[in-house]
Design a protein around this motif. Structure first.
Motif, PDB file in Angstrom:
ATOM      1  N   UNK A   1      35.973  54.567  44.150  1.00  0.00           N
ATOM      2  CA  UNK A   1      36.398  53.654  43.083  1.00  0.00           C
ATOM      3  C   UNK A   1      35.198  53.037  42.376  1.00  0.00           C
ATOM      4  N   UNK A   2      34.065  52.985  43.085  1.00  0.00           N
ATOM      5  CA  UNK A   2      32.874  52.401  42.471  1.00  0.00           C
ATOM      6  C   UNK A   2      32.392  53.213  41.271  1.00  0.00           C
ATOM      7  N   UNK A   3      32.812  54.478  41.198  1.00  0.00           N
ATOM      8  CA  UNK A   3      32.389  55.322  40.084  1.00  0.00           C
ATOM      9  C   UNK A   3      33.384  55.320  38.925  1.00  0.00           C
ATOM     10  N   UNK A   4      34.517  54.638  39.143  1.00  0.00           N
ATOM     11  CA  UNK A   4      35.508  54.584  38.075  1.00  0.00           C
ATOM     12  C   UNK A   4      35.073  53.587  37.007  1.00  0.00           C
ATOM     13  N   UNK A   5      35.310  53.913  35.804  1.00  0.00           N
ATOM     14  CA  UNK A   5      35.033  53.014  34.693  1.00  0.00           C
ATOM     15  C   UNK A   5      36.370  52.668  34.040  1.00  0.00           C
ATOM     16  N   UNK A   6      36.850  51.436  34.295  1.00  0.00           N
ATOM     17  CA  UNK A   6      38.139  51.039  33.738  1.00  0.00           C
ATOM     18  C   UNK A   6      37.914  50.298  32.427  1.00  0.00           C
ATOM     19  N   UNK A   7      38.890  50.393  31.573  1.00  0.00           N
ATOM     20  CA  UNK A   7      38.849  49.655  30.311  1.00  0.00           C
ATOM     21  C   UNK A   7      40.161  48.897  30.160  1.00  0.00           C
ATOM     22  N   UNK A   8      40.087  47.729  29.556  1.00  0.00           N
ATOM     23  CA  UNK A   8      41.286  46.933  29.307  1.00  0.00           C
ATOM     24  C   UNK A   8      40.963  45.902  28.240  1.00  0.00           C
ATOM     25  N   UNK A   9      42.011  45.303  27.722  1.00  0.00           N
ATOM     26  CA  UNK A   9      41.870  44.276  26.691  1.00  0.00           C
ATOM     27  C   UNK A   9      41.479  42.966  27.377  1.00  0.00           C
ATOM     28  N   UNK A  10      40.215  42.617  27.292  1.00  0.00           N
ATOM     29  CA  UNK A  10      39.733  41.424  27.986  1.00  0.00           C
ATOM     30  C   UNK A  10      40.411  40.156  27.482  1.00  0.00           C
ATOM     31  N   UNK A  11      40.628  40.062  26.184  1.00  0.00           N
ATOM     32  CA  UNK A  11      41.259  38.858  25.641  1.00  0.00           C
ATOM     33  C   UNK A  11      42.680  38.698  26.164  1.00  0.00           C
ATOM     34  N   UNK A  12      43.384  39.824  26.301  1.00  0.00           N
ATOM     35  CA  UNK A  12      44.741  39.764  26.855  1.00  0.00           C
ATOM     36  C   UNK A  12      44.702  39.304  28.307  1.00  0.00           C
ATOM     37  N   UNK A  13      43.719  39.814  29.072  1.00  0.00           N
ATOM     38  CA  UNK A  13      43.571  39.393  30.465  1.00  0.00           C
ATOM     39  C   UNK A  13      43.249  37.908  30.539  1.00  0.00           C
ATOM     40  N   UNK A  14      42.299  37.448  29.719  1.00  0.00           N
ATOM     41  CA  UNK A  14      41.925  36.032  29.728  1.00  0.00           C
ATOM     42  C   UNK A  14      43.144  35.151  29.462  1.00  0.00           C
ATOM     43  N   UNK A  15      43.934  35.541  28.464  1.00  0.00           N
ATOM     44  CA  UNK A  15      45.090  34.723  28.078  1.00  0.00           C
ATOM     45  C   UNK A  15      46.135  34.684  29.188  1.00  0.00           C
ATOM     46  N   UNK A  16      46.458  35.857  29.760  1.00  0.00           N
ATOM     47  CA  UNK A  16      47.458  35.914  30.828  1.00  0.00           C
ATOM     48  C   UNK A  16      47.032  35.080  32.025  1.00  0.00           C
TER      49      UNK A  16
ATOM     50  N   UNK B   1      50.271  45.212  30.227  1.00  0.00           N
ATOM     51  CA  UNK B   1      49.979  43.853  29.754  1.00  0.00           C
ATOM     52  C   UNK B   1      48.590  43.743  29.139  1.00  0.00           C
ATOM     53  N   UNK B   2      47.657  44.557  29.652  1.00  0.00           N
ATOM     54  CA  UNK B   2      46.263  44.432  29.204  1.00  0.00           C
ATOM     55  C   UNK B   2      45.714  45.763  28.682  1.00  0.00           C
ATOM     56  N   UNK B   3      46.617  46.702  28.380  1.00  0.00           N
ATOM     57  CA  UNK B   3      46.201  48.033  27.900  1.00  0.00           C
ATOM     58  C   UNK B   3      45.193  48.669  28.862  1.00  0.00           C
ATOM     59  N   UNK B   4      45.517  48.629  30.130  1.00  0.00           N
ATOM     60  CA  UNK B   4      44.625  49.124  31.175  1.00  0.00           C
ATOM     61  C   UNK B   4      44.566  50.650  31.146  1.00  0.00           C
ATOM     62  N   UNK B   5      43.359  51.205  31.242  1.00  0.00           N
ATOM     63  CA  UNK B   5      43.192  52.662  31.302  1.00  0.00           C
ATOM     64  C   UNK B   5      41.852  52.981  31.941  1.00  0.00           C
ATOM     65  N   UNK B   6      41.660  54.262  32.264  1.00  0.00           N
ATOM     66  CA  UNK B   6      40.395  54.735  32.810  1.00  0.00           C
ATOM     67  C   UNK B   6      39.573  55.366  31.700  1.00  0.00           C
ATOM     68  N   UNK B   7      38.263  55.242  31.815  1.00  0.00           N
ATOM     69  CA  UNK B   7      37.379  55.880  30.847  1.00  0.00           C
ATOM     70  C   UNK B   7      37.630  57.383  30.845  1.00  0.00           C
ATOM     71  N   UNK B   8      37.536  58.016  29.679  1.00  0.00           N
ATOM     72  CA  UNK B   8      37.852  59.437  29.564  1.00  0.00           C
ATOM     73  C   UNK B   8      36.936  60.313  30.414  1.00  0.00           C
ATOM     74  N   UNK B   9      35.772  59.799  30.791  1.00  0.00           N
ATOM     75  CA  UNK B   9      34.855  60.571  31.629  1.00  0.00           C
ATOM     76  C   UNK B   9      35.174  60.449  33.114  1.00  0.00           C
ATOM     77  N   UNK B  10      36.121  59.574  33.451  1.00  0.00           N
ATOM     78  CA  UNK B  10      36.488  59.375  34.858  1.00  0.00           C
ATOM     79  C   UNK B  10      37.552  60.392  35.249  1.00  0.00           C
ATOM     80  N   UNK B  11      37.110  61.636  35.479  1.00  0.00           N
ATOM     81  CA  UNK B  11      38.022  62.700  35.876  1.00  0.00           C
ATOM     82  C   UNK B  11      37.818  63.016  37.346  1.00  0.00           C
TER      83      UNK B  11
END
Length: 526
Positions: free
Chosen positions: A156-171, A122-132
């Motif tokens: 989990x505090x070291x994870x860097x997540x990315x997502x479409x903020x506008x999609x999250x706001x709208x939902x 729904x929000x194109x959720x993914x982890x930053x490519x450096x979060x291995x």
């Protein structure tokens, strides 16, 4: 001393006594030998301790080295990734977990009657490519693993997540707005009427269920950042009422309101078949409190109530909205049933009675009298009536006390045709058993080849065993022995839908025929 002094009675030689110097030397020799024995024993113990310590050191080095080697590729105990325990897992296993999390992650948000779920897609959720997994395992030092094992760590505090903020706001905005449309607003401190005790009492501030979007968003973003799968919002996400502080004044106002409401018990007689009572519970609906905590009756509320009652006493064919005993709110209009009374005269009579609070019954003259009067919110009939729900394809019969005593699936008039069962409030005209429902008329047949066949004097209808008409002698409740089943969407099919009547299973028609009386109200509605 002579030699004879060291012989016994038989002439044997006795041992000569040792000198003090000799005895002292012997004692010193014994002490020296004991000291030597103790020293040798201590030396043996020291050797054993040294050997044991050496073994322990070797073992500790081996364990430590093994731990360093193991925890260079495995996550330490007491290590988690959000809500997932990754203790002892290899970097490959954790990497697979991270990859799966990206694809299948979802967050369920709930509390205060609100619930929504956000899926990764729904929000194109993914982890930053450096979060291995390799990057995460490096956050704990394997060379000090004994020390690290003492602490619980959530990586989990070291994870860097990315997502479409506008999609999250709208939902989130849509979900919160939909919830808030039906949410309970916060309630300031006030006085509240208890329907059981029929009295007012003080009620402190009460938080409602109206959500604060900004707070929900903040908590949602935090939950996403920490890969949480469940989020319960908490009190800081709902609008809070203003602080109290006026309990004493409001308690006094409650007592004043109770004294005022207790003065009311007026019975209005509607013909000989029904009555309308204004008691403390009704008067409580008109109570108002001003800024000085003074209690009075709101004349505007009284006038509005009187207007509604007068409308019900002139309701024939009009729209009514009422609550069915099972809680469904129904709006219906049409039909031949209804009361008739002089609106202006009735309004004045009721208004004067409320002002004067007479002890005796007040009679309201009615030109047309119904068979009961439940009153607001809109039923101008009594507790006894037949309810035919066209949308549910279900009929219910309530007795004089409002108890459900009969129910069944039905088939009503064919939908989307001129034969749909009319909505309205009517009454049972008469009962007949058996009854021929046959009639003649013109019947038009549209053939498959496109031609039209018209039959004059076509015979419509069938003979039935139980006939209970409620719209003239044309539409009624009756048995339909030719129907294989009832209810559902059968009425949408012309081969099953009726010509407007309420088709009943034969056994249910027989039961109703014995229960129903001429004049009973029949409400047909969607």
């Amino acid at each position: 001393m002579t030699d004879n002094d060291y012989r016994d009675e038989q002439g044997g030689v006795l041992p000569q006594p040792m000198s003090e110097q000799t005895l002292q030397r012997l004692a010193e020799n014994r002490e020296r030998r004991e000291e030597q024995r103790i020293a040798r024993a201590a030396k043996r113990r020291r050797r054993k301790i040294i050997v044991l310590l050496a073994a322990l050191v070797v073992l500790a080095v081996a364990v430590y080295s093994g731990g360093v080697a193991h925890f260079s590729g495995h996550f330490m105990n007491k290590t988690s990734l959000g809500s997932v325990d990754i203790s002892g897992k290899t970097t490959a296993e954790v990497q697979a977990l991270l990859d799966d999390t990206t694809a299948s992650y979802s967050l369920t948000i709930s509390d205060y009657g609100f619930e929504t779920s956000i899926q990764a897609a729904d929000i194109n959720f993914s982890l930053d490519q450096n979060c291995t997994a390799e990057a995460l395992i490096a956050k704990r030092n394997p060379f000090i693993w004994p020390y690290e094992m003492m602490f619980v760590r959530d990586l989990a505090e070291y994870l860097q997540v990315t997502y479409d903020e506008q999609a999250l706001f709208a939902l989130l905005q849509v979900a919160v707005d939909e919830h808030n449309q039906h949410a309970e607003p916060p309630k300031e401190e006030s006085i509240v009427f208890d329907q059981e005790t029929k009295t007012f009492a003080y009620s402190g501030p009460i938080a409602g269920t109206h959500l604060i979007y900004e707070q929900v968003l903040i908590k949602t973003q935090d939950a996403l950042a920490n890969l949480r799968s469940v989020l319960e919002l908490g009190d800081d996400c709902v609008v809070q009422p203003a602080a109290g502080g006026n309990e004493a004044q409001l308690t006094a106002a409650a007592k004043q309101a109770n004294r005022l409401c207790d003065q009311y018990h007026i019975t209005f007689m509607l013909g000989d078949s029904a009555s309308l009572v204004v008691d403390s519970a009704q008067a409580a609906q008109w109570i108002t409190i001003d800024e000085e905590y003074s209690v009075s009756l709101d004349q505007g509320k009284i006038d509005s109530w009187i207007d509604s009652i007068c409308a019900l006493l002139n309701s024939k064919g009009g729209e009514r909205t009422y609550l069915r005993p099972d809680g469904k709110e129904v709006t219906v209009s049409g039909g031949s049933y209804g009361w008739a009374a002089d609106r202006d005269a009735t309004a004045k009579l009721i208004r004067d009675a409320i002002a004067q609070k007479p002890k005796q019954n007040v009679y309201i003259p009615c030109a047309v009298v119904g068979n009961g009067f439940l009153g607001l919110p809109g039923a101008d009939w009594g507790k006894r009536y037949i309810d035919v729900d066209i949308s549910e394809q279900y009929a219910r019969f309530y007795d004089d006390d409002g108890n459900l005593i009969w129910e069944t699936d039905v088939i009503t008039g064919t939908r989307w045709t001129d034969f749909e069962t009319p909505s309205g409030v009517n009454t049972i005209q008469y009962k007949a058993s058996p009854k021929s429902l046959r009639s003649t008329g013109t019947y038009t047949i549209y053939n498959d080849d496109g031609t039209v066949t018209i039959e004059e004097d076509h015979v419509f209808g069938r003979d039935v065993e139980y006939w209970m008409p409620f719209i003239n002698d044309f539409i009624g409740l009756h048995d339909a022995w030719w129907q294989d089943s009832f209810g559902g969407s059968l009425y949408e099919d012309a081969s099953h839908g009726s010509g407007g009547c309420i088709n009943l299973p034969s056994d249910k028609a027989a039961e109703l025929y014995d229960l129903v009386r001429v004049g009973d109200v029949v409400v047909t509605h969607w």
